[in-house]
Design an enzyme around this catalytic site. Structure first.
Site, PDB file in Angstrom:
ATOM      1  N   GLY A 190      74.668  -7.724  84.572  1.00  0.00           N
ATOM      2  CA  GLY A 190      75.573  -8.580  85.331  1.00  0.00           C
ATOM      3  C   GLY A 190      76.919  -8.822  84.671  1.00  0.00           C
ATOM      4  N   SER A 191      77.369  -7.885  83.829  1.00  0.00           N
ATOM      5  CA  SER A 191      78.665  -8.122  83.166  1.00  0.00           C
ATOM      6  C   SER A 191      79.814  -8.110  84.178  1.00  0.00           C
ATOM      7  CB  SER A 191      78.906  -7.092  82.062  1.00  0.00           C
ATOM      8  OG  SER A 191      79.140  -5.815  82.595  1.00  0.00           O
ATOM      9  N   ASN A 192      79.677  -7.319  85.231  1.00  0.00           N
ATOM     10  CA  ASN A 192      80.733  -7.310  86.251  1.00  0.00           C
ATOM     11  C   ASN A 192      80.693  -8.553  87.124  1.00  0.00           C
ATOM     12  OD1 ASN A 192      82.345  -4.660  86.142  1.00  0.00           O
ATOM     13  ND2 ASN A 192      80.222  -4.055  85.774  1.00  0.00           N
ATOM     14  N   LYS A 230      65.359   2.551  97.029  1.00  0.00           N
ATOM     15  CA  LYS A 230      66.138   2.313  98.245  1.00  0.00           C
ATOM     16  C   LYS A 230      65.700   1.005  98.883  1.00  0.00           C
ATOM     17  CE  LYS A 230      62.931   5.022 101.077  1.00  0.00           C
ATOM     18  NZ  LYS A 230      62.755   6.171 101.985  1.00  0.00           N
ATOM     19  N   MET A 271      71.398  -1.054  92.044  1.00  0.00           N
ATOM     20  CA  MET A 271      70.966   0.332  91.885  1.00  0.00           C
ATOM     21  C   MET A 271      69.967   0.759  92.974  1.00  0.00           C
ATOM     22  SD  MET A 271      72.942   0.880  89.443  1.00  0.00           S
ATOM     23  CE  MET A 271      72.577   2.414  88.611  1.00  0.00           C
ATOM     24  N   ARG A 272      70.341   0.564  94.216  1.00  0.00           N
ATOM     25  CA  ARG A 272      69.506   0.995  95.328  1.00  0.00           C
ATOM     26  C   ARG A 272      70.356   1.654  96.404  1.00  0.00           C
ATOM     27  NH1 ARG A 272      64.156  -0.851  95.910  1.00  0.00           N
ATOM     28  NH2 ARG A 272      63.676  -1.917  93.973  1.00  0.00           N
ATOM     29  N   ASN A 281      81.489  -1.269  96.601  1.00  0.00           N
ATOM     30  CA  ASN A 281      80.676  -0.853  95.463  1.00  0.00           C
ATOM     31  C   ASN A 281      81.565  -0.490  94.290  1.00  0.00           C
ATOM     32  OD1 ASN A 281      78.258   0.067  94.083  1.00  0.00           O
ATOM     33  ND2 ASN A 281      78.960   2.163  94.473  1.00  0.00           N
ATOM     34  N   HIS A 335      81.664   1.878  90.873  1.00  0.00           N
ATOM     35  CA  HIS A 335      81.015   3.071  90.319  1.00  0.00           C
ATOM     36  C   HIS A 335      81.724   3.483  89.031  1.00  0.00           C
ATOM     37  CE1 HIS A 335      78.500   6.612  90.358  1.00  0.00           C
ATOM     38  NE2 HIS A 335      79.569   7.290  89.983  1.00  0.00           N
TER      39      HIS A 335
HETATM   40  C1  GAR Z   1      78.340  -0.753  86.026  1.00  0.00           C
HETATM   41  O1  GAR Z   1      78.803   0.137  85.031  1.00  0.00           O
HETATM   42  C2  GAR Z   1      78.497  -0.122  87.394  1.00  0.00           C
HETATM   43  O2  GAR Z   1      79.615   0.716  87.494  1.00  0.00           O
HETATM   44  C3  GAR Z   1      77.218   0.664  87.502  1.00  0.00           C
HETATM   45  O3  GAR Z   1      76.240  -0.188  86.941  1.00  0.00           O
HETATM   46  C4  GAR Z   1      76.824  -0.947  85.902  1.00  0.00           C
HETATM   47  C5  GAR Z   1      76.414  -2.402  86.064  1.00  0.00           C
HETATM   48  O4  GAR Z   1      76.725  -3.134  84.922  1.00  0.00           O
HETATM   49  N1  GAR Z   1      76.923   0.983  88.873  1.00  0.00           N
HETATM   50  C6  GAR Z   1      76.455   2.177  89.253  1.00  0.00           C
HETATM   51  O5  GAR Z   1      76.211   3.073  88.475  1.00  0.00           O
HETATM   52  C7  GAR Z   1      76.240   2.313  90.747  1.00  0.00           C
HETATM   53  N2  GAR Z   1      75.973   3.674  91.093  1.00  0.00           N
HETATM   54  P1  GAR Z   1      76.618  -4.725  84.938  1.00  0.00           P
HETATM   55  O6  GAR Z   1      75.213  -5.095  85.406  1.00  0.00           O
HETATM   56  O7  GAR Z   1      76.841  -5.121  83.508  1.00  0.00           O
HETATM   57  O8  GAR Z   1      77.684  -5.243  85.849  1.00  0.00           O
END
Ligand code: GAR
Length: 192
Positions: free
Chosen positions: A11-13, A65, A92-93, A109, A111
């Site tokens: 969940g850093s984002n 999914k 991630m689904r 999303n 990526h």
């Molecule tokens: C992020 O790097 C995001 O780009 C990636 O998961 C990570 C989540 O990090 N998403 C994907 O790869 C989607 N296909 P977080 O949980 O620290 O935010």
């Protein structure tokens, strides 16, 4: 703009978005709910820290999914929040037509590559192994094509000779933490 954050991991984002909101840098955006498909995900701990409701929603029966009963539960949980924007922040689904139709035009999303290069799982690892010299991150609208919807914005990251996979991943994550809140703020102000 009512925002629901969906995530499966640390969940850093989501944290970067909530920090931007606290600092007045999320435009008219307001996070109203955090939801995870993983009961022990770090993203759920952000709720108490930032005063936002956070909970696990059971995605069963599928592993990768959202479809069937799990999709129904997720649609109901998100609908109840009356969102203007659904943000996939490490969710991630793969999403199916029922979910995409329920929130058409409202899902974005994040990526960890410069799409259309390296879609799918492990975007950072794919770019690292391919030996590219520039990679980065992308925020895009979500359509039925996995990682294929219209691109809203991107940030580039150079791969330097002394980079390791870990240092590259750290630079991409740092770029993500800048890009995603900025795109949300822009969407909340201009809608595009
Ligand atoms: C992020 O790097 C995001 O780009 C990636 O998961 C990570 C989540 O990090 N998403 C994907 O790869 C989607 N296909 P977080 O949980 O620290 O935010």
């Amino acid at each position: 703009m009512r925002i629901v954050l969906l995530g499966s991991g640390r969940g850093s984002n989501a944290e970067a978005i909530l920090q931007a909101q606290a600092a007045g840098r999320l435009g008219r955006g307001q996070v109203v709910q955090i939801l995870s498909d993983q009961p022990a995900a770090g993203i759920l701990e952000l709720g108490s820290r930032f005063g936002v409701p956070a909970r696990f929603v059971d995605p069963a029966p599928f592993k990768t999914k959202l479809e069937g009963e799990g999709e129904d539960r997720w649609i109901a949980a998100i609908r109840a929040c009356e969102p203007d924007l659904v943000v996939l922040a490490g969710f991630m689904r793969v999403l199916k037509p029922g979910f995409l139709g329920a929130f058409a035009g409202k899902i974005i999303n994040l990526h960890p590559s410069l799409l259309p290069s390296f879609p799918g799982l492990d975007g950072i690892g794919q770019a690292w192994r391919r030996g590219v010299k520039v990679t980065g991150c992308t925020v895009h609208r979500v359509t039925a094509e996995v990682d294929g919807g219209p691109i809203l914005d991107q940030l580039a990251v150079r791969v330097e000779p002394d980079d390791t996979f870990a240092s590259l991943a750290a630079k991409i994550h740092a770029a993500e933490h800048v890009l995603l809140p900025a795109v949300i703020a822009r969407l909340s102000e201009t809608g595009a």
